[in-house]
Design a protein around this motif. Structure first.
Motif, PDB file in Angstrom:
ATOM      1  N   ILE A  76     -10.897  -7.157   0.843  1.00 39.47           N
ATOM      2  CA  ILE A  76     -10.108  -6.726  -0.307  1.00 39.47           C
ATOM      3  C   ILE A  76      -9.292  -7.875  -0.911  1.00 39.47           C
ATOM      4  O   ILE A  76      -8.535  -8.561  -0.219  1.00 39.47           O
ATOM      5  N   ILE A  77      -9.452  -8.079  -2.223  1.00 41.55           N
ATOM      6  CA  ILE A  77      -8.619  -9.003  -2.994  1.00 41.55           C
ATOM      7  C   ILE A  77      -7.461  -8.232  -3.621  1.00 41.55           C
ATOM      8  O   ILE A  77      -6.320  -8.674  -3.615  1.00 41.55           O
ATOM      9  N   LEU A  78      -7.785  -7.064  -4.167  1.00 44.55           N
ATOM     10  CA  LEU A  78      -6.763  -6.220  -4.803  1.00 44.55           C
ATOM     11  C   LEU A  78      -7.184  -4.771  -4.684  1.00 44.55           C
ATOM     12  O   LEU A  78      -8.349  -4.429  -4.900  1.00 44.55           O
ATOM     13  N   GLU A  79      -6.244  -3.918  -4.350  1.00 44.70           N
ATOM     14  CA  GLU A  79      -6.464  -2.468  -4.331  1.00 44.70           C
ATOM     15  C   GLU A  79      -5.200  -1.824  -4.847  1.00 44.70           C
ATOM     16  O   GLU A  79      -4.144  -1.905  -4.204  1.00 44.70           O
ATOM     17  N   LYS A  80      -5.273  -1.217  -6.022  1.00 47.40           N
ATOM     18  CA  LYS A  80      -4.062  -0.693  -6.645  1.00 47.40           C
ATOM     19  C   LYS A  80      -4.385   0.540  -7.477  1.00 47.40           C
ATOM     20  O   LYS A  80      -5.462   0.635  -8.075  1.00 47.40           O
ATOM     21  N   SER A  81      -3.447   1.492  -7.512  1.00 42.92           N
ATOM     22  CA  SER A  81      -3.633   2.737  -8.251  1.00 42.92           C
ATOM     23  C   SER A  81      -2.564   2.888  -9.319  1.00 42.92           C
ATOM     24  O   SER A  81      -1.439   2.378  -9.179  1.00 42.92           O
ATOM     25  N   TYR A  82      -2.897   3.614 -10.376  1.00 41.09           N
ATOM     26  CA  TYR A  82      -2.019   3.812 -11.522  1.00 41.09           C
ATOM     27  C   TYR A  82      -2.052   5.276 -11.943  1.00 41.09           C
ATOM     28  O   TYR A  82      -3.085   5.949 -11.829  1.00 41.09           O
ATOM     29  N   GLY A  83      -0.947   5.763 -12.451  1.00 36.63           N
ATOM     30  CA  GLY A  83      -0.920   7.101 -13.017  1.00 36.63           C
ATOM     31  C   GLY A  83      -0.924   8.210 -11.982  1.00 36.63           C
ATOM     32  O   GLY A  83      -0.612   7.993 -10.806  1.00 36.63           O
ATOM     33  N   THR A  89       2.052  18.432 -10.946  1.00 37.47           N
ATOM     34  CA  THR A  89       2.788  18.271  -9.686  1.00 37.47           C
ATOM     35  C   THR A  89       3.353  16.871  -9.515  1.00 37.47           C
ATOM     36  O   THR A  89       4.073  16.611  -8.551  1.00 37.47           O
ATOM     37  N   GLN A  90       3.001  15.984 -10.474  1.00 37.77           N
ATOM     38  CA  GLN A  90       3.440  14.589 -10.423  1.00 37.77           C
ATOM     39  C   GLN A  90       2.940  13.853  -9.181  1.00 37.77           C
ATOM     40  O   GLN A  90       3.581  12.918  -8.702  1.00 37.77           O
ATOM     41  N   ASN A  91       1.800  14.293  -8.648  1.00 30.32           N
ATOM     42  CA  ASN A  91       1.161  13.558  -7.554  1.00 30.32           C
ATOM     43  C   ASN A  91       0.528  12.295  -8.098  1.00 30.32           C
ATOM     44  O   ASN A  91      -0.269  12.353  -9.041  1.00 30.32           O
ATOM     45  N   LYS A  92       0.859  11.174  -7.491  1.00 26.94           N
ATOM     46  CA  LYS A  92       0.344   9.899  -7.973  1.00 26.94           C
ATOM     47  C   LYS A  92      -1.052   9.619  -7.421  1.00 26.94           C
ATOM     48  O   LYS A  92      -1.415  10.073  -6.343  1.00 26.94           O
ATOM     49  N   ASN A  93      -1.824   8.870  -8.195  1.00 28.70           N
ATOM     50  CA  ASN A  93      -3.098   8.372  -7.683  1.00 28.70           C
ATOM     51  C   ASN A  93      -2.834   7.373  -6.563  1.00 28.70           C
ATOM     52  O   ASN A  93      -1.891   6.575  -6.642  1.00 28.70           O
ATOM     53  N   THR A  94      -3.669   7.419  -5.523  1.00 26.89           N
ATOM     54  CA  THR A  94      -3.539   6.509  -4.389  1.00 26.89           C
ATOM     55  C   THR A  94      -4.923   5.966  -4.044  1.00 26.89           C
ATOM     56  O   THR A  94      -5.926   6.350  -4.648  1.00 26.89           O
TER      57      THR A  94
END
Length: 489
Positions: A76-83, A89-94
């Motif tokens: 992994i170089i980058l692993e990131k979630s948005y929104g 329910t305001q559950n964030k993406n992971t």
């Protein structure tokens, strides 16, 4: 043109999004450096930062909600979630949020077909008549497995008016298969190429016929379980807390929940995470659990001897993209629960950065641009000046498509006055196009103005008496119209 200068190694690869089986004005961010084969940690950090900058630019527009993964040789170089996976329910993406893969499913279907070819249960040259699926003989004897895999069968796509009217009604493979059993081919098989989801539905039916197993069962037994894709499923599981909700990105920059609008099938579907998608492609290109990578047919099917493989998916509330740099061993996976190809736009810019050291800045989506100009200038000035503005500001998507898509979104949100302004502009701009009158008629029908819809569609038939609506299977009541009353204009 503004340039941002940084020190980074330039990774070489070329863009190739498909491979045939059996055949071998924006701001730009740039780092001018020589191409190299090895990538050091500093360069990987720069790639990671560029990826974040690209993803965040679409996130700040309200367009991108999803996850990004960039890896080198599987590391992994980058692993990131948005929104958010769920706005209510305001559950964030992971990293474990599941997204629909859309047409990336076709790569899974392709693997299943090639597995059967390896086991001599199928051949690329097998014709449809061998499987007795109900196609007419003059069609079934011409179309081969190879044609279906390569989109050269001549089959139309699945999105007929009848399908659009009740997409969720087509809940089995057999129901989807019926759509074109009696439809003429668009061209002689092998003589041309046209993307066809329907061709992959036919492949799914062939797989079920040959193996005696349901398509979903084949996915699980032949791919999901062998690769331990534990966060992947064929269908949506509403009880799974990691399942994302789908949203469409609207003309005004807001998100609207759309949920599941189609049933998954061999042409599109699968719910998965970036990590599981990476596992699938790493095994496909570098492992031996799925296919015999030494076989020329397999290598050609996924361009394994090339420099790049790309796979993309899209639909209402769905966008997915995979870019694999086969020279440097770099993989890019972008999955979104928003739409309009946002994942592909992000992955394409990351791929461009790796390839050339530069990428185009994110720009406003064409229909959002059109709506903004409409609101800023008002109806009359919009009618007079929009085409000039559109071209001057560097938008190259066919303007008719942009206007039609904007009108459809306004209609879906029941913004009727604005929708009719836009559709009437479409008719005024393309007065000889029956499709323009079809869209305007559909807007009136959607508002409940059935008689008006029928009258307007008569104008489409006056231009082309054989024209069929893209939205309404009975042509607004003109299924058995009298050709004599529609005179050429």
């Amino acid at each position: 043109m503004r340039l941002i200068l940084m020190s980074v190694g330039l990774l070489t690869c070329s863009l190739l999004t498909t491979a045939a089986i059996g055949q071998s004005s924006d701001n730009t961010h740039k780092q001018p450096v020589p191409a190299i084969k090895q990538v050091n940690p500093q360069q990987l950090n720069i790639i990671a930062q560029a990826t974040q900058d690209i993803a965040e630019s679409y996130f700040k527009m309200g367009w991108f909600s999803g996850s990004v993964l960039v890896a080198k040789d599987g590391g992994i170089i980058l692993e990131k979630s948005y929104g958010f996976s769920n706005l209510k329910t305001q559950n964030k993406n992971t990293r474990v949020t599941k997204f629909n893969l859309g047409s990336i499913m076709k790569n899974f279907t392709r693997v299943l077909v090639l597995q059967q070819i390896q086991h001599n249960a199928l051949s690329l040259n097998d014709t449809l008549d061998k499987f007795k699926l109900g196609f007419k003989e003059d069609i079934a004897t011409k179309i081969t497995i190879k044609h279906l895999l390569n989109h050269t069968s001549g089959f139309p796509d699945i999105f007929t008016a009848g399908y659009r009217e009740n997409q969720l009604g087509f809940d089995t493979l057999n129901k989807k298969l019926e759509l074109h059993k009696n439809t003429p081919l668009l061209f002689e098989p092998g003589s041309d190429s046209k993307y066809s989801n329907y061709g992959y539905i036919v492949l799914g039916a062939i797989l079920e016929k040959v193996t005696g197993s349901a398509f979903e069962q084949l996915l699980v037994s032949k791919i999901f379980k062998p690769l331990a894709l534990n966060n992947t499923s064929f269908k949506v599981n509403a009880l799974d807390g990691n399942q994302s909700i789908r949203y469409t990105y609207l003309y005004d920059g807001s998100l609207k929940e759309v949920g599941v609008t189609e049933h998954p099938s061999p042409d599109g579907g699968i719910e998965s995470t970036p990590a599981d998608v990476l596992t699938f492609y790493r095994e496909l290109f570098y492992g031996d659990k799925l296919l015999d990578r030494s076989h020329p047919t397999i290598r050609a099917a996924f361009n394994m001897d090339g420099e790049h493989w790309g796979a993309y998916g899209g639909g209402l509330g769905v966008s997915s993209a995979v870019e694999i740099n086969l020279v440097e061993g770099i993989e890019i996976v972008v999955l979104a629960n928003t739409d309009h190809l946002v994942a592909e736009l992000i992955s394409g810019r990351v791929h461009s950065f790796i390839k050339t050291g530069s990428y185009q800045s994110a720009r406003e989506r064409a229909i959002n641009y059109a709506y903004r100009i409409y609101k800023e200038q008002g109806k009359n000035r919009f009618y007079k000046n929009f085409k000039q503005h559109y071209e001057q500001d560097g938008y190259t998507q066919f303007i008719g498509r942009t206007i039609n898509e904007l009108g459809m979104q306004l209609m879906d949100t029941e913004s009727w006055n604005e929708a009719f302004d836009i559709f009437n502009y479409l008719v005024a701009t393309f007065p000889e196009a029956p499709q323009a009158y079809d869209s305007l008629a559909f807007a009136h029908l959607s508002k409940g103005e059935t008689a008006m819809a029928k009258t307007i569609f008569e104008k489409a038939l006056a231009i082309n008496p054989n024209f069929n609506s893209d939205y309404v299977s009975d042509n607004y009541g003109h299924s058995k119209y009298d050709h004599s009353i529609y005179r050429p204009r």
